[in-house]
Design a protein around this motif. Structure first.
Motif, short mmCIF file in Angstrom:
data_model
loop_
_atom_site.label_atom_id
_atom_site.label_comp_id
_atom_site.label_asym_id
_atom_site.label_seq_id
_atom_site.Cartn_x
_atom_site.Cartn_y
_atom_site.Cartn_z
N ILE A 78 0.84 -1.21 0.00
CA ILE A 78 0.00 0.00 0.00
C ILE A 78 0.87 1.25 0.00
O ILE A 78 0.58 2.21 -0.73
CB ILE A 78 -0.98 0.00 1.20
N GLU A 79 1.95 1.25 0.80
CA GLU A 79 2.85 2.41 0.83
C GLU A 79 3.42 2.69 -0.55
O GLU A 79 3.51 3.84 -0.98
CB GLU A 79 3.99 2.17 1.82
N LYS A 80 3.84 1.63 -1.23
CA LYS A 80 4.40 1.78 -2.57
C LYS A 80 3.37 2.37 -3.53
O LYS A 80 3.66 3.28 -4.31
CB LYS A 80 4.90 0.43 -3.09
N MET A 81 2.13 1.86 -3.44
CA MET A 81 1.06 2.36 -4.31
C MET A 81 0.74 3.82 -3.99
O MET A 81 0.49 4.62 -4.89
CB MET A 81 -0.18 1.50 -4.17
N LEU A 82 0.75 4.17 -2.71
CA LEU A 82 0.48 5.57 -2.32
C LEU A 82 1.54 6.51 -2.88
O LEU A 82 1.22 7.59 -3.37
CB LEU A 82 0.41 5.70 -0.80
N LYS A 83 2.80 6.08 -2.80
CA LYS A 83 3.89 6.91 -3.33
C LYS A 83 3.71 7.11 -4.84
O LYS A 83 3.86 8.23 -5.35
CB LYS A 83 5.23 6.25 -3.04
N GLN A 84 3.35 6.04 -5.54
CA GLN A 84 3.12 6.14 -6.98
C GLN A 84 1.98 7.11 -7.29
O GLN A 84 2.07 7.94 -8.20
CB GLN A 84 2.79 4.77 -7.57
N ARG A 85 0.90 7.00 -6.53
CA ARG A 85 -0.27 7.87 -6.75
C ARG A 85 0.08 9.33 -6.49
O ARG A 85 -0.33 10.21 -7.24
CB ARG A 85 -1.45 7.47 -5.85
N LYS A 86 0.83 9.59 -5.44
CA LYS A 86 1.19 10.97 -5.11
C LYS A 86 2.08 11.57 -6.19
O LYS A 86 1.93 12.74 -6.55
CB LYS A 86 1.85 11.04 -3.73
N ASP A 87 3.01 10.77 -6.72
CA ASP A 87 3.85 11.24 -7.83
C ASP A 87 2.99 11.54 -9.06
O ASP A 87 3.18 12.56 -9.73
CB ASP A 87 4.90 10.19 -8.19
N SER A 88 2.02 10.68 -9.33
CA SER A 88 1.13 10.87 -10.48
C SER A 88 0.30 12.14 -10.32
O SER A 88 0.11 12.89 -11.28
CB SER A 88 0.20 9.68 -10.65
N ILE A 89 -0.20 12.37 -9.12
CA ILE A 89 -1.01 13.57 -8.87
C ILE A 89 -0.20 14.82 -9.17
O ILE A 89 -0.68 15.74 -9.85
CB ILE A 89 -1.53 13.59 -7.41
N THR A 90 1.04 14.84 -8.71
CA THR A 90 1.91 15.99 -8.96
C THR A 90 2.10 16.22 -10.46
O THR A 90 2.00 17.35 -10.95
CB THR A 90 3.28 15.77 -8.29
N GLN A 91 2.34 15.14 -11.19
CA GLN A 91 2.57 15.26 -12.63
C GLN A 91 1.30 15.67 -13.37
O GLN A 91 1.34 16.49 -14.29
CB GLN A 91 3.10 13.95 -13.18
N TYR A 92 0.16 15.11 -12.98
CA TYR A 92 -1.11 15.46 -13.63
C TYR A 92 -1.46 16.92 -13.39
O TYR A 92 -1.94 17.60 -14.30
CB TYR A 92 -2.25 14.56 -13.16
N GLU A 93 -1.24 17.39 -12.17
CA GLU A 93 -1.56 18.79 -11.88
C GLU A 93 -0.62 19.73 -12.63
O GLU A 93 -1.05 20.79 -13.08
CB GLU A 93 -1.51 19.03 -10.37
N ALA A 94 0.64 19.33 -12.78
CA ALA A 94 1.57 20.15 -13.55
C ALA A 94 1.17 20.21 -15.02
O ALA A 94 1.38 21.22 -15.69
CB ALA A 94 2.99 19.60 -13.42
N ALA A 95 0.55 19.13 -15.51
CA ALA A 95 0.11 19.07 -16.91
C ALA A 95 -1.31 19.61 -17.09
O ALA A 95 -1.88 19.50 -18.17
CB ALA A 95 0.18 17.63 -17.40
N LYS A 96 -1.87 20.15 -16.00
CA LYS A 96 -3.23 20.73 -16.03
C LYS A 96 -4.29 19.69 -16.41
O LYS A 96 -5.24 19.98 -17.12
CB LYS A 96 -3.30 21.92 -16.98
N ARG A 97 -4.13 18.45 -15.90
CA ARG A 97 -5.10 17.38 -16.12
C ARG A 97 -5.78 17.07 -14.78
O ARG A 97 -5.52 16.06 -14.15
CB ARG A 97 -4.43 16.12 -16.66
N GLN A 98 -6.64 17.97 -14.35
CA GLN A 98 -7.27 17.84 -13.04
C GLN A 98 -8.17 16.61 -12.96
O GLN A 98 -8.31 16.01 -11.91
CB GLN A 98 -8.07 19.12 -12.72
#
Length: 148
Positions: free
Chosen positions: A53-73
């Motif tokens: 779960i920790e590994k998946m959470l880290k992946q999700r948090k990284d993805s959120i950062t990238q999606y927000e930077a790309a303006k894909r809310q």
């Protein structure tokens, strides 16, 4: 009830409720757990499930950062929902005071005085806080203490 059984029961509940978003997130978790069991030829206990779960959470948090930077809310919101589902299976987080106490004890036990000895301190802390605190934040706190 073990964490693995709880996740399985939650999957069944989501199926019955026709909650497809929650069901999808739980199925991703179940798949990651099964993958680890098959790869390592083990049967996961609660600590192993928390590590997945920790590994998946880290992946999700990284993805959120990238999606927000790309303006894909829209995609960021989907990842945030998955984070919420996964967080429900994590143990109670440690308070700031508890984290500080663990760091103090690890510093005293290891005798570390310089930033180059940070690895010894982290090795003592990690088993105590697994799944209950962000290791990135703990690393910053230890580095600040040793840097003085």
């Amino acid at each position: 009830m073990s964490l693995k059984l709880r996740i399985n029961e939650d999957m069944k509940t989501a199926m019955r409720a026709k909650d497809s978003a929650r069901l999808g997130a739980i199925r991703l978790l179940m798949a990651a757990m099964k993958q680890r069991e098959v790869d390592e030829r083990i049967d996961l206990d609660d600590a192993g499930v928390i590590a997945v779960i920790e590994k998946m959470l880290k992946q999700r948090k990284d993805s959120i950062t990238q999606y927000e930077a790309a303006k894909r809310q829209d995609l960021a919101d989907a990842e945030k929902f998955e984070v919420d589902v996964l967080m429900a299976y994590m143990p109670q987080a440690l308070s700031t005071a508890e984290v500080e106490a663990i760091i103090d004890k690890a510093l005293a036990d290891s005798g570390a005085k310089a930033p180059s000895e940070m690895g010894k301190v982290i090795a003592l802390i990690k088993p105590q806080v697994a799944g209950r605190a962000d290791m990135g934040e703990i690393s910053k706190l230890v580095k600040a203490r040793l840097g003085n």
